[in-house]
Design a protein around this motif. Structure first.
Motif, PDB file in Angstrom:
ATOM      1  N   GLU A  69       2.688  41.325  71.225  1.00 26.53           N
ATOM      2  CA  GLU A  69       1.728  40.449  70.548  1.00 26.53           C
ATOM      3  C   GLU A  69       2.427  39.414  69.679  1.00 26.53           C
ATOM      4  OE1 GLU A  69      -2.214  40.691  67.622  1.00 26.53           O
ATOM      5  OE2 GLU A  69      -1.251  42.521  68.359  1.00 26.53           O
ATOM      6  N   LEU A  70       3.438  39.853  68.923  1.00 26.34           N
ATOM      7  CA  LEU A  70       4.190  38.927  68.070  1.00 26.34           C
ATOM      8  C   LEU A  70       4.951  37.910  68.913  1.00 26.34           C
ATOM      9  CD1 LEU A  70       5.176  38.069  65.276  1.00 26.34           C
ATOM     10  CD2 LEU A  70       6.996  39.795  65.470  1.00 26.34           C
ATOM     11  N   LEU A  71       5.528  38.386  70.019  1.00 21.04           N
ATOM     12  CA  LEU A  71       6.290  37.490  70.892  1.00 21.04           C
ATOM     13  C   LEU A  71       5.381  36.440  71.523  1.00 21.04           C
ATOM     14  CD1 LEU A  71       8.865  36.642  72.355  1.00 21.04           C
ATOM     15  CD2 LEU A  71       8.393  38.398  74.074  1.00 21.04           C
ATOM     16  N   THR A  72       4.237  36.844  72.026  1.00 19.63           N
ATOM     17  CA  THR A  72       3.329  35.881  72.657  1.00 19.63           C
ATOM     18  C   THR A  72       2.806  34.860  71.643  1.00 19.63           C
ATOM     19  OG1 THR A  72       1.521  37.483  72.378  1.00 19.63           O
ATOM     20  CG2 THR A  72       2.626  37.415  74.523  1.00 19.63           C
ATOM     21  N   GLN A  73       2.657  35.276  70.399  1.00 18.33           N
ATOM     22  CA  GLN A  73       2.249  34.330  69.355  1.00 18.33           C
ATOM     23  C   GLN A  73       3.316  33.257  69.160  1.00 18.33           C
ATOM     24  OE1 GLN A  73       1.364  36.571  65.823  1.00 18.33           O
ATOM     25  NE2 GLN A  73      -0.585  37.366  66.621  1.00 18.33           N
ATOM     26  N   LYS A  74       4.578  33.666  69.130  1.00 13.54           N
ATOM     27  CA  LYS A  74       5.673  32.708  68.984  1.00 13.54           C
ATOM     28  C   LYS A  74       5.724  31.759  70.177  1.00 13.54           C
ATOM     29  CE  LYS A  74       9.005  35.250  66.112  1.00 13.54           C
ATOM     30  NZ  LYS A  74      10.401  35.787  66.064  1.00 13.54           N
ATOM     31  N   LEU A  75       5.598  32.327  71.362  1.00 13.76           N
ATOM     32  CA  LEU A  75       5.669  31.504  72.570  1.00 13.76           C
ATOM     33  C   LEU A  75       4.500  30.526  72.641  1.00 13.76           C
ATOM     34  CD1 LEU A  75       6.738  34.200  75.209  1.00 13.76           C
ATOM     35  CD2 LEU A  75       8.190  32.504  74.074  1.00 13.76           C
ATOM     36  N   ARG A  76       3.327  30.985  72.270  1.00  9.84           N
ATOM     37  CA  ARG A  76       2.151  30.112  72.299  1.00  9.84           C
ATOM     38  C   ARG A  76       2.284  28.976  71.285  1.00  9.84           C
ATOM     39  NH1 ARG A  76      -1.084  33.831  72.093  1.00  9.84           N
ATOM     40  NH2 ARG A  76      -1.526  34.066  74.311  1.00  9.84           N
ATOM     41  N   ALA A  77       2.864  29.292  70.121  1.00  9.35           N
ATOM     42  CA  ALA A  77       3.073  28.256  69.101  1.00  9.35           C
ATOM     43  C   ALA A  77       4.048  27.189  69.602  1.00  9.35           C
ATOM     44  CB  ALA A  77       3.594  28.892  67.816  1.00  9.35           C
ATOM     45  N   LEU A  78       5.091  27.610  70.312  1.00 11.58           N
ATOM     46  CA  LEU A  78       6.058  26.659  70.849  1.00 11.58           C
ATOM     47  C   LEU A  78       5.463  25.869  72.020  1.00 11.58           C
ATOM     48  CD1 LEU A  78       9.225  28.936  70.719  1.00 11.58           C
ATOM     49  CD2 LEU A  78       8.821  26.893  69.345  1.00 11.58           C
ATOM     50  N   ALA A  79       4.567  26.501  72.769  1.00  5.28           N
ATOM     51  CA  ALA A  79       3.937  25.814  73.908  1.00  5.28           C
ATOM     52  C   ALA A  79       2.925  24.772  73.462  1.00  5.28           C
ATOM     53  CB  ALA A  79       3.270  26.833  74.820  1.00  5.28           C
ATOM     54  N   THR A  80       2.481  24.860  72.212  1.00  3.35           N
ATOM     55  CA  THR A  80       1.500  23.897  71.670  1.00  3.35           C
ATOM     56  C   THR A  80       2.031  23.217  70.415  1.00  3.35           C
ATOM     57  OG1 THR A  80       0.439  25.686  70.404  1.00  3.35           O
ATOM     58  CG2 THR A  80      -0.437  25.214  72.603  1.00  3.35           C
ATOM     59  N   ASP A  81       3.338  23.194  70.260  1.00  2.00           N
ATOM     60  CA  ASP A  81       3.969  22.673  69.044  1.00  2.00           C
ATOM     61  C   ASP A  81       3.597  21.203  68.827  1.00  2.00           C
ATOM     62  OD1 ASP A  81       5.513  22.239  66.860  1.00  2.00           O
ATOM     63  OD2 ASP A  81       7.444  22.440  67.865  1.00  2.00           O
ATOM     64  N   GLY A  82       3.140  20.897  67.638  1.00  2.00           N
ATOM     65  CA  GLY A  82       2.788  19.515  67.301  1.00  2.00           C
ATOM     66  C   GLY A  82       3.397  19.065  65.996  1.00  2.00           C
ATOM     67  N   ASN A  83       4.496  19.703  65.574  1.00  2.00           N
ATOM     68  CA  ASN A  83       5.134  19.329  64.308  1.00  2.00           C
ATOM     69  C   ASN A  83       5.594  17.872  64.338  1.00  2.00           C
ATOM     70  OD1 ASN A  83       4.837  21.869  63.179  1.00  2.00           O
ATOM     71  ND2 ASN A  83       6.797  22.606  63.973  1.00  2.00           N
ATOM     72  N   LYS A  84       5.220  17.119  63.325  1.00  2.00           N
ATOM     73  CA  LYS A  84       5.516  15.693  63.299  1.00  2.00           C
ATOM     74  C   LYS A  84       6.991  15.401  63.035  1.00  2.00           C
ATOM     75  CE  LYS A  84       0.890  14.281  61.819  1.00  2.00           C
ATOM     76  NZ  LYS A  84       0.082  13.569  60.802  1.00  2.00           N
ATOM     77  N   HIS A  85       7.696  16.365  62.446  1.00  2.00           N
ATOM     78  CA  HIS A  85       9.101  16.087  62.115  1.00  2.00           C
ATOM     79  C   HIS A  85      10.011  16.234  63.329  1.00  2.00           C
ATOM     80  CE1 HIS A  85       8.938  20.519  61.839  1.00  2.00           C
ATOM     81  NE2 HIS A  85      10.244  20.483  62.079  1.00  2.00           N
ATOM     82  N   ARG A  86       9.461  16.622  64.485  1.00  2.00           N
ATOM     83  CA  ARG A  86      10.255  16.757  65.692  1.00  2.00           C
ATOM     84  C   ARG A  86      10.027  15.561  66.614  1.00  2.00           C
ATOM     85  NH1 ARG A  86       9.066  23.195  66.761  1.00  2.00           N
ATOM     86  NH2 ARG A  86      10.524  23.983  65.198  1.00  2.00           N
TER      87      ARG A  86
END
Length: 434
Positions: free
Chosen positions: A293-310
């Motif tokens: 569950e923790l791993l899929t949360q990390k992966l999902r966050a990276l798959a939808t990453d919208g951080n403006k500083h990147r």
């Protein structure tokens, strides 16, 4: 530019066919001469361009004569000349199958590479390591490649572990060591030793992510990425028992690298995780990961990453990769890719095959398609069978004339421009698209 010496000038050689003791030109001239030859090997298409028929035997003889000159120049006093000669050999080996030529000069080439790695600077060491990869790719998984690895293996490991060596050289040596060991699969002891050497490099990133105050390894993520990818490649050929050991060691630590500041490290860690899950499910049908569950949360966050500083490019690349990684971890799914080369097709339908293909594509560059068609070792790796032999008449009928390609591309470009202009026209009624 001074003209190169003619091949027929035998009076310039000593008795018994020995090479003359005096160099035909200066270091500066040699560099220019070598670079002019190297440019001819930069593109495989340069060997197959349409044109009048030529004497293939004479062309091959002239080609090999230039390669012999490159081999001689790897011993030159000028570092620039040596590096240019290594690049010339590398470009030639990516563009043609030269098994017989290399086999006759394997010891000489190995000695030259070893000398350049030991005594050269960063760029020269990197070029020599890449050339060593190509030698093994050309020779395949026989005793010849095994002897090359026995000679160069200790030298490569020494550079990889040398903190004073340049990151560029260590990175190239890590990739070279992993690829050569992958090709020479018979010695299981060497396989485990190589994986341990690579582990000692990329596992430092585990510590770096646990302790943000530790900045000793923050400046070399490129080296850690190369070591991780080379290690992952070797894991794909390990026995099941060894795979299980490595899974226990790394499967719970790799997710830490998903928080790394470097986007390429995050992507490498994500792809490695997808491959590890694939191997784990192949070895154990009832495989269970506790922190799913923790791993899929990390992966999902990276798959939808919208951080403006990147950077936008980094975000697009990251989201694309992690969408596939998330599907692999959650749904055991892999988006099949099709690779076309000549009249053949190859389907990449798993992470193991993708990792292998990406590694050799990085090494061979634009010569990947040619080697997939002609290189028996690569065809065995990807289970493509013997090379497909096509006569000249068949190849000619399959090839689209240059003028027709130009007309087709022009028509496609005009149609695409027209369609885009219509969509961009502010006067167009938006309602008509719905």
């Amino acid at each position: 530019m001074p003209k190169s010496k003619k091949r027929g000038s035998n009076h310039q050689r000593g008795a018994g066919g020995q090479h003359r003791n005096v160099q035909p030109f200066s270091d500066e001239d040699a560099s220019i001469e070598t670079m002019s030859h190297c440019s001819g090997f930069s593109d495989p298409a340069s060997f197959t361009e349409e044109g009048p028929e030529v004497d293939e035997e004479a062309t091959q003889e002239d080609f090999e004569y230039k390669l012999k000159g490159f081999i001689d120049l790897t011993l030159d006093k000028s570092a620039k000349t040596r590096q240019a000669a290594l690049e010339g050999l590398k470009n030639a080996l990516t563009s043609k199958i030269l098994y017989e030529f290399i086999l006759e000069r394997r010891m000489t080439l190995t000695d030259s590479i070893e000398r350049c790695i030991k005594k050269g600077k960063s760029d020269e060491q990197s070029a020599a390591a890449r050339l060593a990869c190509l030698l093994c790719v050309q020779l395949g998984s026989g005793i010849e490649s095994e002897e090359i690895l026995k000679t160069l293996g200790p030298v490569l490991k020494k550079i990889i572990c040398d903190g004073t060596a340049s990151i560029q050289a260590r990175q190239a040596c890590a990739t070279c060591l992993g690829v050569c060991c992958f090709i020479v699969t018979d010695d299981i002891t060497e396989l485990y030793s190589t994986m341990e050497c690579l582990e000692n490099i990329f596992t430092k990133s585990y510590q770096r992510e646990r302790d943000t105050n530790d900045i000793s390894s923050t400046h070399n993520p490129v080296l850690h990425i190369s070591a991780l990818l080379a290690w992952t490649l070797l894991l794909t050929i390990c026995p099941v028992s060894e795979v299980k050991k490595k899974l226990e060691m790394h499967l719970h630590k790799l997710p830490n690298l998903l928080s790394c500041d470097d986007v390429n490290m995050r992507i490498a860690a994500g792809e490695t995780l997808a491959l590890l899950f694939e191997l784990a499910r192949e070895t154990e049908a009832d495989f269970f990961y506790e922190d799913m569950e923790l791993l899929t949360q990390k992966l999902r966050a990276l798959a939808t990453d919208g951080n403006k500083h990147r950077a936008k490019v980094d975000k697009r690349k990251q989201r694309s990769v992690f969408r596939d990684v998330l599907r692999a971890v959650e749904e055991r799914d892999f988006p099949t890719e099709t690779v076309k080369f000549g009249p053949e097709r190859m389907y990449i339908d798993c992470w193991v095959k993708k990792q292998t293909y990406d590694t050799f594509k990085e090494i061979l560059g634009s010569g990947m398609q040619y080697h997939l068609q002609s290189n028996e070792f690569l065809r065995n790796v990807f289970e493509l069978g013997p090379p497909v032999m096509l006569d000249a008449a068949t190849l000619k009928t399959m090839k689209i004339p240059r003028f027709e390609r130009h007309l087709y591309n022009s028509a496609a470009f005009k149609a695409r421009t027209k369609a885009r202009s219509k969509c961009r026209d502010k006067r167009t009624d938006v309602g008509e698209f719905f």
